[in-house]
Design a protein around this motif. Structure first.
Motif, PDB file in Angstrom:
ATOM      1  N   ALA A   1       5.056  34.426 -42.577  1.00  0.00           N
ATOM      2  CA  ALA A   1       4.573  33.195 -41.953  1.00  0.00           C
ATOM      3  C   ALA A   1       4.502  33.330 -40.431  1.00  0.00           C
ATOM      4  N   ASN A   2       5.356  34.192 -39.871  1.00  0.00           N
ATOM      5  CA  ASN A   2       5.395  34.391 -38.423  1.00  0.00           C
ATOM      6  C   ASN A   2       5.980  35.778 -38.159  1.00  0.00           C
ATOM      7  N   GLU A   3       5.421  36.459 -37.195  1.00  0.00           N
ATOM      8  CA  GLU A   3       5.897  37.803 -36.872  1.00  0.00           C
ATOM      9  C   GLU A   3       5.962  37.971 -35.362  1.00  0.00           C
ATOM     10  N   ARG A   4       7.089  38.516 -34.900  1.00  0.00           N
ATOM     11  CA  ARG A   4       7.267  38.791 -33.465  1.00  0.00           C
ATOM     12  C   ARG A   4       7.759  40.221 -33.316  1.00  0.00           C
ATOM     13  N   ILE A   5       6.962  41.042 -32.637  1.00  0.00           N
ATOM     14  CA  ILE A   5       7.344  42.424 -32.363  1.00  0.00           C
ATOM     15  C   ILE A   5       7.574  42.533 -30.867  1.00  0.00           C
ATOM     16  N   VAL A   6       8.760  42.977 -30.481  1.00  0.00           N
ATOM     17  CA  VAL A   6       9.140  43.058 -29.078  1.00  0.00           C
ATOM     18  C   VAL A   6       8.558  44.339 -28.482  1.00  0.00           C
ATOM     19  N   LYS A   7       7.789  44.203 -27.416  1.00  0.00           N
ATOM     20  CA  LYS A   7       7.167  45.373 -26.787  1.00  0.00           C
ATOM     21  C   LYS A   7       8.176  46.201 -26.000  1.00  0.00           C
ATOM     22  N   ILE A   8       9.017  45.538 -25.236  1.00  0.00           N
ATOM     23  CA  ILE A   8      10.046  46.236 -24.458  1.00  0.00           C
ATOM     24  C   ILE A   8      11.386  45.603 -24.819  1.00  0.00           C
ATOM     25  N   PRO A   9      12.153  46.248 -25.719  1.00  0.00           N
ATOM     26  CA  PRO A   9      13.423  45.653 -26.154  1.00  0.00           C
ATOM     27  C   PRO A   9      14.436  45.590 -25.013  1.00  0.00           C
ATOM     28  N   GLY A  10      15.157  44.490 -24.966  1.00  0.00           N
ATOM     29  CA  GLY A  10      16.213  44.337 -23.971  1.00  0.00           C
ATOM     30  C   GLY A  10      17.573  44.391 -24.644  1.00  0.00           C
ATOM     31  N   TYR A  11      18.412  45.294 -24.197  1.00  0.00           N
ATOM     32  CA  TYR A  11      19.751  45.444 -24.774  1.00  0.00           C
ATOM     33  C   TYR A  11      20.720  44.526 -24.044  1.00  0.00           C
ATOM     34  N   ALA A  12      21.535  43.818 -24.825  1.00  0.00           N
ATOM     35  CA  ALA A  12      22.520  42.906 -24.244  1.00  0.00           C
ATOM     36  C   ALA A  12      23.636  42.687 -25.257  1.00  0.00           C
ATOM     37  N   ALA A  13      24.741  42.153 -24.771  1.00  0.00           N
ATOM     38  CA  ALA A  13      25.826  41.767 -25.674  1.00  0.00           C
ATOM     39  C   ALA A  13      25.308  40.597 -26.515  1.00  0.00           C
ATOM     40  N   PRO A  14      25.486  40.646 -27.833  1.00  0.00           N
ATOM     41  CA  PRO A  14      24.922  39.588 -28.677  1.00  0.00           C
ATOM     42  C   PRO A  14      25.689  38.274 -28.565  1.00  0.00           C
ATOM     43  N   VAL A  15      24.977  37.199 -28.832  1.00  0.00           N
ATOM     44  CA  VAL A  15      25.577  35.871 -28.869  1.00  0.00           C
ATOM     45  C   VAL A  15      26.481  35.797 -30.103  1.00  0.00           C
ATOM     46  N   PRO A  16      27.737  35.375 -29.948  1.00  0.00           N
ATOM     47  CA  PRO A  16      28.627  35.284 -31.116  1.00  0.00           C
ATOM     48  C   PRO A  16      28.026  34.405 -32.213  1.00  0.00           C
ATOM     49  N   GLY A  17      28.150  34.862 -33.464  1.00  0.00           N
ATOM     50  CA  GLY A  17      27.649  34.108 -34.600  1.00  0.00           C
ATOM     51  C   GLY A  17      26.172  34.304 -34.886  1.00  0.00           C
ATOM     52  N   SER A  18      25.521  35.214 -34.156  1.00  0.00           N
ATOM     53  CA  SER A  18      24.092  35.465 -34.354  1.00  0.00           C
ATOM     54  C   SER A  18      23.875  36.663 -35.278  1.00  0.00           C
ATOM     55  N   VAL A  19      22.642  36.855 -35.709  1.00  0.00           N
ATOM     56  CA  VAL A  19      22.306  38.014 -36.541  1.00  0.00           C
ATOM     57  C   VAL A  19      22.609  39.316 -35.790  1.00  0.00           C
ATOM     58  N   PRO A  20      22.215  39.466 -34.506  1.00  0.00           N
ATOM     59  CA  PRO A  20      22.572  40.695 -33.791  1.00  0.00           C
ATOM     60  C   PRO A  20      24.093  40.922 -33.697  1.00  0.00           C
ATOM     61  N   ALA A  21      24.867  39.851 -33.575  1.00  0.00           N
ATOM     62  CA  ALA A  21      26.332  39.999 -33.522  1.00  0.00           C
ATOM     63  C   ALA A  21      26.870  40.520 -34.853  1.00  0.00           C
TER      64      ALA A  21
END
Length: 134
Positions: A104-124
């Motif tokens: 239904a929706n797609e987002r592809i990041v062109k230049i990924p930014g690395y950071a400490a993930p937000v607690p409770g998020s999928v990246p965390a």
């Protein structure tokens, strides 16, 4: 162990492999806000010297209302750098059906930014699951 000696034996052997053995393996890793379950797609995990990439699947308890239709879940492709404790989201796909077949929706990041993930998020959850505890 003896190998099959003819084609019929080989076909019979393949027929005994359960369907779940060839399907995508999902490993539950936790939940995010709203109680939405997150699972790691184990076959997508790729380990390199400094980075691990993987895809996580989030199944929404209730479909999210969005312009153009409801979203039933998402797949997030991440890159994790364990030594630095950082994560970058590479791709995000939201699905308009509960079988994860209609994007239904797609987002592809062109230049990924690395950071400490937000607690409770999928990246965390990805960082916690993919990096060994120190």
């Amino acid at each position: 162990m003896r190998l099959p000696t003819n084609l019929f034996s080989a076909i019979a052997l393949l027929a005994t492999v359960p369907a779940w053995a060839t399907a995508q393996s999902l490993q539950p890793v936790g939940t995010i806000s709203g109680g939405n379950a997150v699972a790691l797609e184990t076959r997508t995990v790729k380990r390199a010297a400094k980075e691990i990439t993987a895809t996580l699947r989030t199944t929404f308890l209730k479909p999210a209302k969005a312009p153009g239709g409801d979203w039933y879940g998402s797949r997030t492709n991440v890159a994790v750098r364990c030594a630095e404790g950082t994560v970058a989201v590479l791709e995000n796909r939201y699905y308009g059906d509960d079988k994860f077949t209609k994007i239904a929706n797609e987002r592809i990041v062109k230049i990924p930014g690395y950071a400490a993930p937000v607690p409770g998020s999928v990246p965390a959850l990805a960082l916690k699951q993919l990096c060994p505890a120190k």
